[in-house]
Design a protein around this motif. Structure first.
Motif, PDB file in Angstrom:
ATOM      1  N   VAL A  21       7.486   3.250 -28.247  1.00  0.00           N
ATOM      2  CA  VAL A  21       7.227   4.023 -29.383  1.00  0.00           C
ATOM      3  C   VAL A  21       8.424   5.239 -29.767  1.00  0.00           C
ATOM      4  O   VAL A  21       8.552   6.018 -28.625  1.00  0.00           O
ATOM      5  CB  VAL A  21       6.019   4.308 -29.647  1.00  0.00           C
ATOM      6  N   PRO A  22       9.010   5.332 -30.773  1.00  0.00           N
ATOM      7  CA  PRO A  22       9.825   6.257 -31.093  1.00  0.00           C
ATOM      8  C   PRO A  22       9.250   7.791 -30.790  1.00  0.00           C
ATOM      9  O   PRO A  22       8.230   7.981 -31.185  1.00  0.00           O
ATOM     10  CB  PRO A  22      10.346   6.101 -32.406  1.00  0.00           C
ATOM     11  N   ALA A  23      10.079   8.554 -30.045  1.00  0.00           N
ATOM     12  CA  ALA A  23       9.487   9.588 -29.890  1.00  0.00           C
ATOM     13  C   ALA A  23       9.035  10.483 -31.066  1.00  0.00           C
ATOM     14  O   ALA A  23       8.134  11.395 -30.769  1.00  0.00           O
ATOM     15  CB  ALA A  23      10.308  10.577 -28.719  1.00  0.00           C
ATOM     16  N   ASP A  24       9.693  10.370 -32.259  1.00  0.00           N
ATOM     17  CA  ASP A  24       9.452  11.161 -33.300  1.00  0.00           C
ATOM     18  C   ASP A  24       8.268  10.792 -33.965  1.00  0.00           C
ATOM     19  O   ASP A  24       7.526  11.489 -34.813  1.00  0.00           O
ATOM     20  CB  ASP A  24      10.748  11.127 -34.352  1.00  0.00           C
ATOM     21  N   LEU A  26       5.504   9.612 -31.932  1.00  0.00           N
ATOM     22  CA  LEU A  26       4.496  10.140 -31.173  1.00  0.00           C
ATOM     23  C   LEU A  26       4.190  11.842 -31.272  1.00  0.00           C
ATOM     24  O   LEU A  26       3.147  12.242 -30.922  1.00  0.00           O
ATOM     25  CB  LEU A  26       4.861   9.906 -29.744  1.00  0.00           C
ATOM     26  N   SER A  27       5.472  12.339 -31.613  1.00  0.00           N
ATOM     27  CA  SER A  27       5.371  13.908 -31.751  1.00  0.00           C
ATOM     28  C   SER A  27       5.130  14.272 -33.168  1.00  0.00           C
ATOM     29  O   SER A  27       5.284  15.587 -33.355  1.00  0.00           O
ATOM     30  CB  SER A  27       6.523  14.675 -31.025  1.00  0.00           C
ATOM     31  N   LYS A  28       4.860  13.455 -33.954  1.00  0.00           N
ATOM     32  CA  LYS A  28       4.806  13.808 -35.389  1.00  0.00           C
ATOM     33  C   LYS A  28       3.823  14.922 -35.820  1.00  0.00           C
ATOM     34  O   LYS A  28       2.768  14.537 -35.306  1.00  0.00           O
ATOM     35  CB  LYS A  28       4.614  12.500 -36.470  1.00  0.00           C
ATOM     36  N   ASP A  34       1.036   4.067 -42.546  1.00  0.00           N
ATOM     37  CA  ASP A  34       0.446   2.952 -42.122  1.00  0.00           C
ATOM     38  C   ASP A  34       1.417   2.535 -41.421  1.00  0.00           C
ATOM     39  O   ASP A  34       1.123   1.507 -40.235  1.00  0.00           O
ATOM     40  CB  ASP A  34       0.172   2.170 -43.303  1.00  0.00           C
ATOM     41  N   HIS A  35       2.873   2.399 -41.487  1.00  0.00           N
ATOM     42  CA  HIS A  35       3.946   1.493 -40.988  1.00  0.00           C
ATOM     43  C   HIS A  35       3.988   2.304 -39.594  1.00  0.00           C
ATOM     44  O   HIS A  35       4.024   1.553 -38.496  1.00  0.00           O
ATOM     45  CB  HIS A  35       4.998   1.769 -41.615  1.00  0.00           C
ATOM     46  N   GLU A  36       3.870   3.719 -39.425  1.00  0.00           N
ATOM     47  CA  GLU A  36       4.223   4.285 -38.282  1.00  0.00           C
ATOM     48  C   GLU A  36       2.807   3.972 -37.143  1.00  0.00           C
ATOM     49  O   GLU A  36       3.056   3.836 -35.949  1.00  0.00           O
ATOM     50  CB  GLU A  36       4.227   5.756 -38.612  1.00  0.00           C
ATOM     51  N   PHE A  37       1.764   4.070 -37.751  1.00  0.00           N
ATOM     52  CA  PHE A  37       0.530   3.860 -37.150  1.00  0.00           C
ATOM     53  C   PHE A  37       0.493   2.318 -36.585  1.00  0.00           C
ATOM     54  O   PHE A  37      -0.135   2.048 -35.575  1.00  0.00           O
ATOM     55  CB  PHE A  37      -0.890   4.095 -37.938  1.00  0.00           C
ATOM     56  N   GLY A  38       1.060   1.408 -37.554  1.00  0.00           N
ATOM     57  CA  GLY A  38       1.248   0.076 -36.958  1.00  0.00           C
ATOM     58  C   GLY A  38       2.094   0.000 -35.751  1.00  0.00           C
ATOM     59  O   GLY A  38       1.783  -0.889 -34.944  1.00  0.00           O
ATOM     60  N   ILE A  39       3.049   0.790 -35.576  1.00  0.00           N
ATOM     61  CA  ILE A  39       4.041   0.866 -34.567  1.00  0.00           C
ATOM     62  C   ILE A  39       3.262   1.198 -33.377  1.00  0.00           C
ATOM     63  O   ILE A  39       3.399   0.677 -32.187  1.00  0.00           O
ATOM     64  CB  ILE A  39       5.214   1.651 -34.905  1.00  0.00           C
ATOM     65  N   ILE A  40       2.619   2.236 -33.506  1.00  0.00           N
ATOM     66  CA  ILE A  40       1.823   2.972 -32.419  1.00  0.00           C
ATOM     67  C   ILE A  40       0.863   1.671 -31.825  1.00  0.00           C
ATOM     68  O   ILE A  40       0.627   1.713 -30.776  1.00  0.00           O
ATOM     69  CB  ILE A  40       1.074   4.023 -32.742  1.00  0.00           C
ATOM     70  N   LYS A  41       0.075   1.137 -32.610  1.00  0.00           N
ATOM     71  CA  LYS A  41      -0.872  -0.127 -32.394  1.00  0.00           C
ATOM     72  C   LYS A  41      -0.278  -1.107 -31.574  1.00  0.00           C
ATOM     73  O   LYS A  41      -1.022  -1.902 -31.256  1.00  0.00           O
ATOM     74  CB  LYS A  41      -1.591  -0.563 -33.623  1.00  0.00           C
ATOM     75  N   THR A  42       1.053  -1.268 -31.585  1.00  0.00           N
ATOM     76  CA  THR A  42       1.490  -2.202 -30.734  1.00  0.00           C
ATOM     77  C   THR A  42       1.575  -1.730 -28.992  1.00  0.00           C
ATOM     78  O   THR A  42       1.774  -2.695 -28.293  1.00  0.00           O
ATOM     79  CB  THR A  42       3.038  -2.485 -31.110  1.00  0.00           C
ATOM     80  N   HIS A  43       1.292  -0.681 -28.705  1.00  0.00           N
ATOM     81  CA  HIS A  43       1.664  -0.176 -27.412  1.00  0.00           C
ATOM     82  C   HIS A  43       0.730  -1.026 -26.248  1.00  0.00           C
ATOM     83  O   HIS A  43       1.071  -1.264 -25.401  1.00  0.00           O
ATOM     84  CB  HIS A  43       1.543   1.165 -27.224  1.00  0.00           C
ATOM     85  N   PRO A  44      -0.564  -1.515 -26.701  1.00  0.00           N
ATOM     86  CA  PRO A  44      -1.394  -2.361 -25.715  1.00  0.00           C
ATOM     87  C   PRO A  44      -0.734  -3.319 -25.358  1.00  0.00           C
ATOM     88  O   PRO A  44      -0.595  -3.830 -24.115  1.00  0.00           O
ATOM     89  CB  PRO A  44      -2.660  -2.314 -26.285  1.00  0.00           C
ATOM     90  N   GLU A  45      -0.287  -3.932 -26.338  1.00  0.00           N
ATOM     91  CA  GLU A  45       0.442  -5.300 -26.250  1.00  0.00           C
ATOM     92  C   GLU A  45       1.758  -5.154 -25.502  1.00  0.00           C
ATOM     93  O   GLU A  45       2.075  -6.023 -24.574  1.00  0.00           O
ATOM     94  CB  GLU A  45       0.806  -6.297 -27.460  1.00  0.00           C
TER      95      GLU A  45
END
Length: 207
Positions: A21-24, A26-28, A34-45
């Protein structure tokens, strides 16, 4: 004890997928889109894909895949319910919520343990496993827990290592916590770890 050891290891590396996940994001400091949260939600997979080929004596990859599932089916990525979520993931889910609420985040200060306990008590048996909640409350009230490598992460979201033979992963930052490496080495006595840096990757360490 074997299950406990598996939960301990899975908890230590449960957010390994955030390495992608891009550091910007994670540290925002502000609210995620919604798009950014969608990216974070990929981390379990992503974490599951990183670890699925590694032979552990416990279901580490599956626990990481499921640690954001909720027993009422409201979690992600698969909307699993109840006992379809393995016990390791149900325990980590409760611990992760407590750590996240009680610790500092880029978008808010730490809210404290009392707020965390209120959240898991409110969700006991609804979204969080009741036995896991009861155990967590008991441990916190009796202060019978370790303050070692965190089950959840704050500013160390990018400090995870890819544990896979012949595959390298970059570790961003300068503060390296070796606890997860040592935990795996204890399980595989004939294993070894090599760390080195390259000039073109200043501030990073290759494992």
């Amino acid at each position: 004890k074997q299950t406990v050891d598996g939960i301990r290891l899975a908890g230590s590396i449960h957010d390994i997928g955030k390495n992608c996940v891009p550091a910007d994001i994670l540290s925002k400091p502000g609210k995620l889109t919604d798009h950014e949260f969608g990216i974070i939600k990929t981390h379990p997979e992503v974490g599951f894909e990183i670890l699925r080929g590694i032979r552990f004596p416990w279901p580490i990859a599956k626990a990481i895949l499921q640690h954001h599932e909720r027993i009422d089916g409201s979690g992600y990525p698969s909307g699993l319910k109840g006992d379809n979520i393995i016990i390791e993931a149900r325990v980590i889910a409760v611990a992760d919520v407590v750590e996240a609420i009680s610790s500092h985040r880029p978008y808010r200060p730490a809210l404290g343990t009392s707020v965390a306990l209120h959240e898991i008590t409110k969700g006991r048996g609804v979204i969080y496993d009741a036995d896991a909640v009861d155990a967590c409350i008991r441990l916190l009230n009796e202060k019978k827990f370790s303050s070692g490598f965190p089950i959840g992460t704050t500013d160390r979201d990018n400090f995870f290592i890819l544990y896979q033979p012949r595959v390298d992963s970059y570790l961003q930052g300068t503060d390296l916590n070796l606890s997860p490496i040592l935990a795996i080495q204890q399980s595989y006595q004939d294993s070894s770890v090599v760390m080195f840096s390259r000039p073109e990757h200043e501030g990073r360490i290759m494992i």
